[in-house]
Design an enzyme around this catalytic site. Structure first.
Site, short mmCIF file in Angstrom:
data_model
loop_
_atom_site.label_atom_id
_atom_site.label_comp_id
_atom_site.label_asym_id
_atom_site.label_seq_id
_atom_site.Cartn_x
_atom_site.Cartn_y
_atom_site.Cartn_z
N TYR A 190 27.76 -27.20 41.40
CA TYR A 190 27.85 -26.91 39.97
C TYR A 190 27.39 -28.11 39.16
O TYR A 190 27.58 -29.26 39.56
CB TYR A 190 29.30 -26.56 39.59
CG TYR A 190 29.70 -25.16 40.03
CD1 TYR A 190 29.33 -24.05 39.30
CD2 TYR A 190 30.45 -24.96 41.19
CE1 TYR A 190 29.68 -22.77 39.70
CE2 TYR A 190 30.82 -23.69 41.61
CZ TYR A 190 30.43 -22.59 40.85
OH TYR A 190 30.77 -21.32 41.24
N ASN A 203 34.95 -18.32 52.26
CA ASN A 203 34.36 -18.98 51.09
C ASN A 203 35.06 -20.32 50.87
O ASN A 203 36.29 -20.39 50.89
CB ASN A 203 34.56 -18.11 49.83
CG ASN A 203 34.26 -18.89 48.55
OD1 ASN A 203 33.10 -19.15 48.24
ND2 ASN A 203 35.29 -19.28 47.82
N GLU A 204 34.29 -21.34 50.64
CA GLU A 204 34.85 -22.67 50.36
C GLU A 204 36.04 -22.94 51.27
O GLU A 204 37.13 -23.32 50.79
CB GLU A 204 35.18 -22.82 48.86
CG GLU A 204 33.93 -22.75 48.00
CD GLU A 204 34.09 -23.28 46.58
OE1 GLU A 204 35.21 -23.58 46.15
OE2 GLU A 204 33.04 -23.42 45.89
N GLN A 215 28.44 -17.11 36.97
CA GLN A 215 28.58 -15.78 37.51
C GLN A 215 27.92 -14.79 36.56
O GLN A 215 27.58 -15.15 35.46
CB GLN A 215 30.04 -15.44 37.71
CG GLN A 215 30.74 -16.35 38.71
CD GLN A 215 32.14 -15.86 39.09
OE1 GLN A 215 32.56 -14.77 38.75
NE2 GLN A 215 32.87 -16.70 39.82
N GLU A 251 32.85 -12.16 40.54
CA GLU A 251 34.18 -12.39 41.14
C GLU A 251 35.25 -11.71 40.30
O GLU A 251 35.07 -11.51 39.08
CB GLU A 251 34.43 -13.91 41.22
CG GLU A 251 35.78 -14.28 41.81
CD GLU A 251 35.91 -15.74 42.18
OE1 GLU A 251 35.02 -16.53 41.79
OE2 GLU A 251 36.90 -16.10 42.85
N GLU A 293 26.64 -20.26 45.18
CA GLU A 293 27.27 -20.58 43.89
C GLU A 293 26.54 -21.76 43.28
O GLU A 293 26.47 -22.83 43.90
CB GLU A 293 28.77 -20.91 44.04
CG GLU A 293 29.62 -19.69 44.33
CD GLU A 293 31.11 -19.97 44.35
OE1 GLU A 293 31.56 -20.87 43.60
OE2 GLU A 293 31.82 -19.29 45.10
O1 AHR Z 1 32.76 -19.61 40.55
C1 AHR Z 1 34.07 -20.04 40.32
C2 AHR Z 1 34.72 -20.64 41.57
O2 AHR Z 1 34.05 -21.80 41.93
C3 AHR Z 1 34.67 -19.80 42.82
O3 AHR Z 1 35.70 -18.88 42.89
C4 AHR Z 1 34.83 -20.81 43.90
O4 AHR Z 1 34.22 -20.42 45.10
C5 AHR Z 1 34.22 -22.06 43.30
O5 AHR Z 1 35.04 -23.16 43.46
#
Ligand code: AHR
Length: 515
Positions: free
Chosen positions: A261, A194-195, A368, A47, A319
């Protein structure tokens, strides 16, 4: 007399060590299995965030750092070794404020913008569509482009796809030619937003589904290019989002994303936990949360099964990874964190989960690739360091496009206080040459794990292995000491009648090859 005392003492130590070893059994059905582990599960995400693109990948063609057309040679070489199959770009949250026309044409003429999501820094748009495609070609991976649904127009998204993939005599294809690229690129993977439940527009699933249907209508297949269309999926456990999008969008999409995450504290508020300063309590809580990926995948897959029992729509975990406090003294908006042996375990257990669910999980992209969150690579000017996570991706490469072998693991729990998690994680596959690869993680921070494996339907003549471990759970590589933790030969494995036995060191990731 003295000798005897030493012998007794040594025996006691050996007995204590033996008592501390967990006992586990594994069955691998080498004569079974029908599902292929898509190599796309080993995908990456880059990103416009912090130093991922700028510095990590892009250094400008006139940089003193060796590069090819502005892209770092050392980074590309390292990424080729882990066989990166697919790279997602330009975001993330950034994707929904990215206007692709700002990133084409002569670099000196490209407008700057402020990256409002990530640190408020100036984005000069020097890394745009052509540079990204060049990066993918240099790495040898497929591009995965995220379209701007949040702040972009239908026309903008439509024209981007035309620009990249059309071979016609059309305005966007001709603009691409004018910018130096005659042939269209093959772009298979394309995301519509995205999101969208968060940074991508704060939409409800119903509203997003309608938006998807509208935008997607104008996202066309040009010539022989066939898009694999990926809709925005849920935030962690939001199965209602999955249900609504599955029902309203259905087979207008090819894939539905999922983001999750791993935070040691489990909370986005306050400290998430340090990347390098932690004890066994946070080691355990991090792995416990990483393992939640398994139930997440199962829960979302069950919803998807209701309207897609044939599994035509892929689950795209685009992600995932560990998210800690940023390294002290760095820009909080840059999400720069170190990566330790703990991250190797997070990667190992998560990749094993994806392998085990490869009937539904068709792609995953760790967040990432460089200098951001759970990276493969860290850079500091001309220096580059490979993280423990990188080494796990390298160790797992034999699973790419191999056939998943069904397996049953009967393992001891790893308990802390009142909580317990499985002490081990595993997946096995057979490649086209007939070689079997087994990736094993011992999550337990203090106890080795002995494993007796019943390998059904195969009689390998040899076994070899490699291990990633350390006596220190916080072990990590630095620019001064880049080889503190890296894979080593692993010899504590023996072929036995009908299978093999092995003892995994505490806190380790092991790959075995049986031929
Ligand atoms: O990976 C960092 C961020 O986490 C991304 O930009 C977003 O899609 C997510 O919230």
């Amino acid at each position: 007399m003295k000798t005897q005392i030493i012998t007794i003492a040594t025996g006691l130590i050996a007995a204590a060590a033996f008592a501390q070893t967990t006992t586990n059994s594994l069955v691998i059905h080498a004569d079974g299995g029908t599902n292929t582990i898509s190599r796309m599960i080993y995908g990456q995400f880059s990103e416009h965030l912090g130093r991922c693109i700028y510095e990590g990948i892009w250094v400008e063609p006139d940089s003193s750092i060796p590069n090819t057309r502005g892209i770092r040679n050392d980074v590309v070489e390292a990424l080729k070794k882990i066989k990166v199959p697919v790279l997602r770009w330009p975001g993330g949250c950034f994707a929904d404020e990215y206007h692709w026309k700002d990133g084409i044409g002569p670099r000196a003429n490209r407008p700057s913008m402020i990256n409002t999501h990530w640190g408020g820094v100036v984005e000069n748009n020097h890394f745009g569509t052509h540079e990204f495609m060049d990066l993918c070609e240099q790495i040898g991976c497929e591009p995965y482009v995220s379209g701007n649904l949040g702040s972009g127009s239908v026309q903008e998204m439509m024209e981007w796809v035309e620009y990249m993939t059309s071979d016609a005599d059309s305005p966007m294809a001709n603009l691409r030619r004018a910018n130096g690229r005659n042939e269209p690129w093959n772009v298979k993977y394309f995301a519509v937003g995205n999101e969208s439940w968060g940074c991508g527009g704060n939409m409800t699933p119903d509203f997003y589904s309608d938006q998807y249907r509208r935008y997607n209508t104008f996202v066309k297949n040009y010539g022989t290019n066939r898009l694999y269309r990926i809709a925005c999926g849920s935030n962690g456990g939001d199965t209602n989002w999955t249900r609504v999008v599955m029902e309203d969008v259905g087979t207008r999409m090819n894939g539905l994303s999922l983001h999750y995450y791993t935070l040691p504290t489990g909370s986005w508020r306050g400290s998430k936990g340090s990347a390098t300063q932690f004890d066994e309590t946070q080691w355990f809580s991090t792995l416990r949360r990483a393992l939640e990926m398994d139930s997440l995948v199962q829960r979302h897959a069950a919803i998807m099964d209701k309207t897609d029992s044939q599994k035509r729509i892929g689950m795209i975990v685009d992600e995932w990874g560990a998210w800690y406090d940023v390294e002290p003294g760095t820009n909080p908006g840059f999400l720069y964190q170190q990566s330790t042996l703990r991250d190797a375990l997070v990667a190992g257990v998560t990749l094993n989960i994806f392998n085990q669910h490869c009937d539904r999980v068709k792609m995953a992209n760790i967040a990432q690739m460089i200098n951001v969150l759970q990276s493969m690579i860290l850079t500091d000017k001309e220096k580059m360091v490979l993280t423990p996570t990188y080494h796990v991706f390298e160790m797992f490469t034999p699973h790419q496009d191999a056939k998943l072998l069904p397996s049953e693991l009967n393992c001891e729990d790893y308990a802390r206080g009142e909580q317990k998690i499985p002490g081990m994680s595993v997946s096995a596959s057979v490649d086209k040459s007939g070689a079997i690869h087994v990736t094993l993680c011992n999550l337990n921070a203090t106890r080795p794990a002995s494993v007796t494996c019943d390998l059904q339907g195969a009689s390998p003549k040899s076994v070899s292995g490699r291990v990633l471990t350390s006596s220190d759970m916080t072990a990590h590589n630095t620019f001064d000491q880049p080889d503190t933790i890296k894979p080593a030969p692993f010899n504590d494995v023996q072929l036995a009648s009908g299978g093999f036995t092995t003892t995994l060191p505490a806190k380790s990731v092991v790959v075995l090859e049986l031929k």
